[in-house]
Design a protein around this motif. Sequence first.
Motif, PDB file in Angstrom:
ATOM      1  N   LEU A 133       1.012  -1.371  -0.445  1.00 53.09           N
ATOM      2  CA  LEU A 133      -0.345  -0.427  -0.164  1.00 53.09           C
ATOM      3  C   LEU A 133       0.802   1.250   0.133  1.00 53.09           C
ATOM      4  O   LEU A 133       0.089   1.915  -0.272  1.00 53.09           O
ATOM      5  CB  LEU A 133      -1.024   0.191   1.275  1.00 53.09           C
ATOM      6  N   GLY A 134       2.033   1.079   0.495  1.00 56.66           N
ATOM      7  CA  GLY A 134       3.247   2.275   0.630  1.00 56.66           C
ATOM      8  C   GLY A 134       3.515   2.736  -1.106  1.00 56.66           C
ATOM      9  O   GLY A 134       3.082   3.543  -1.070  1.00 56.66           O
ATOM     10  N   ALA A 135       4.002   1.206  -1.288  1.00 57.21           N
ATOM     11  CA  ALA A 135       4.564   1.830  -2.627  1.00 57.21           C
ATOM     12  C   ALA A 135       3.402   2.166  -4.041  1.00 57.21           C
ATOM     13  O   ALA A 135       3.574   3.280  -4.446  1.00 57.21           O
ATOM     14  CB  ALA A 135       5.293   0.676  -3.495  1.00 57.21           C
ATOM     15  N   LEU A 136       2.062   1.919  -3.576  1.00 53.82           N
ATOM     16  CA  LEU A 136       1.099   1.865  -4.111  1.00 53.82           C
ATOM     17  C   LEU A 136       0.456   3.737  -4.185  1.00 53.82           C
ATOM     18  O   LEU A 136       0.752   4.109  -4.810  1.00 53.82           O
ATOM     19  CB  LEU A 136      -0.344   1.039  -3.669  1.00 53.82           C
ATOM     20  N   SER A 137       1.078   4.306  -2.318  1.00 48.86           N
ATOM     21  CA  SER A 137       0.516   5.584  -2.386  1.00 48.86           C
ATOM     22  C   SER A 137       1.708   6.494  -2.807  1.00 48.86           C
ATOM     23  O   SER A 137       1.141   6.977  -4.084  1.00 48.86           O
ATOM     24  CB  SER A 137       0.731   5.562  -1.507  1.00 48.86           C
ATOM     25  N   VAL A 146     -12.512  -1.658   2.706  1.00 53.53           N
ATOM     26  CA  VAL A 146     -11.093  -2.637   2.540  1.00 53.53           C
ATOM     27  C   VAL A 146      -9.740  -2.183   3.050  1.00 53.53           C
ATOM     28  O   VAL A 146      -9.480  -2.549   3.993  1.00 53.53           O
ATOM     29  CB  VAL A 146     -11.074  -3.192   0.677  1.00 53.53           C
ATOM     30  N   ALA A 147     -10.158  -0.600   3.065  1.00 57.40           N
ATOM     31  CA  ALA A 147      -9.088   0.279   3.877  1.00 57.40           C
ATOM     32  C   ALA A 147      -9.229   0.735   5.526  1.00 57.40           C
ATOM     33  O   ALA A 147      -8.397  -0.295   5.620  1.00 57.40           O
ATOM     34  CB  ALA A 147      -8.484   1.175   2.981  1.00 57.40           C
ATOM     35  N   ALA A 190      -5.580   8.861   0.142  1.00 57.34           N
ATOM     36  CA  ALA A 190      -6.110   8.220   1.362  1.00 57.34           C
ATOM     37  C   ALA A 190      -6.175   7.217   2.420  1.00 57.34           C
ATOM     38  O   ALA A 190      -5.766   6.342   2.784  1.00 57.34           O
ATOM     39  CB  ALA A 190      -6.999   9.190   2.064  1.00 57.34           C
ATOM     40  N   CYS A 191      -6.414   5.609   1.580  1.00 58.38           N
ATOM     41  CA  CYS A 191      -7.057   4.783   1.245  1.00 58.38           C
ATOM     42  C   CYS A 191      -5.536   4.048   1.938  1.00 58.38           C
ATOM     43  O   CYS A 191      -5.439   3.222   2.965  1.00 58.38           O
ATOM     44  CB  CYS A 191      -7.277   3.851   1.092  1.00 58.38           C
ATOM     45  N   THR A 192      -5.087   3.530   0.805  1.00 60.54           N
ATOM     46  CA  THR A 192      -3.557   3.380   0.752  1.00 60.54           C
ATOM     47  C   THR A 192      -2.236   3.709   1.986  1.00 60.54           C
ATOM     48  O   THR A 192      -2.139   3.523   2.731  1.00 60.54           O
ATOM     49  CB  THR A 192      -2.699   3.481   0.006  1.00 60.54           C
ATOM     50  N   ALA A 193      -2.356   5.472   2.112  1.00 60.00           N
ATOM     51  CA  ALA A 193      -1.847   6.475   2.591  1.00 60.00           C
ATOM     52  C   ALA A 193      -1.790   6.212   4.093  1.00 60.00           C
ATOM     53  O   ALA A 193      -0.808   6.467   5.345  1.00 60.00           O
ATOM     54  CB  ALA A 193      -1.767   7.548   2.310  1.00 60.00           C
ATOM     55  N   GLY A 194      -3.009   6.400   4.613  1.00 54.11           N
ATOM     56  CA  GLY A 194      -3.280   5.359   5.984  1.00 54.11           C
ATOM     57  C   GLY A 194      -2.981   5.050   6.866  1.00 54.11           C
ATOM     58  O   GLY A 194      -2.164   5.168   7.635  1.00 54.11           O
ATOM     59  N   ALA A 195      -3.437   3.796   6.547  1.00 51.67           N
ATOM     60  CA  ALA A 195      -2.342   2.231   6.504  1.00 51.67           C
ATOM     61  C   ALA A 195      -0.939   2.487   6.702  1.00 51.67           C
ATOM     62  O   ALA A 195      -0.156   1.551   7.732  1.00 51.67           O
ATOM     63  CB  ALA A 195      -3.618   0.768   5.914  1.00 51.67           C
ATOM     64  N   TYR A 196      -0.654   2.922   5.681  1.00 55.63           N
ATOM     65  CA  TYR A 196       0.907   2.850   6.085  1.00 55.63           C
ATOM     66  C   TYR A 196       1.949   4.049   6.822  1.00 55.63           C
ATOM     67  O   TYR A 196       2.483   3.416   7.196  1.00 55.63           O
ATOM     68  CB  TYR A 196       2.009   3.813   4.003  1.00 55.63           C
TER      69      TYR A 196
END
Length: 178
Positions: free
Chosen positions: A18-22, A143-144, A62-68
């Motif tokens: 998810l971080g890479a996708l961000s 999902v996030a 926002a979904c990917t970076a939040g978890a990362y």
Amino acid sequence: MDVLRACSKVLDRLVALLGALSVLLTLYCMLFGLADVILRYVFDDPSQWIGESIKMALILLACTAGAYSYSRGDFIRLDLFYAKFPARKKALFDLLTIVFAFLFVGVLIWKGTTTALFSIRLNQVTPTAIPLPVYPIKSLIPVAGVIMLLLLIRQSFRDVCTLLGKSLDEKSDSRLSH
């Protein structure tokens, strides 16, 4: 305990992905935002789809970076006091405040699922000349939320273990090492 460690490693890999996708989403927004400005103001030929796709990319970001960010311990907190606390006191304060995070994530999953199902049922698309599907992005919001919930549960478990004085032999517990 081995199953928990294996699940934790899978979660770490997923969050790293998810971080890479961000990063890719950030680059997409920057490059296509610049392209849209050039098309509009230099060539006087605005895009029919770039603005909407950037909005969708920002939601996904926002979904990917939040978890990362949470997994790395990069969320904002009052470090003026927190940074000087010993590990057990940090764990106690984390457990006291994580209740709010659970409430937020719970609402995100609940309302996100409701909105995603409604969007899927309507086969929702953007109201532009080039209709882009909206329901895939809306479906990724809960999902996030679930990924974030798993991270919160894992952190709560780590905090409880820290309070009890038990070691988890985790090298990558970034929240307790700050």
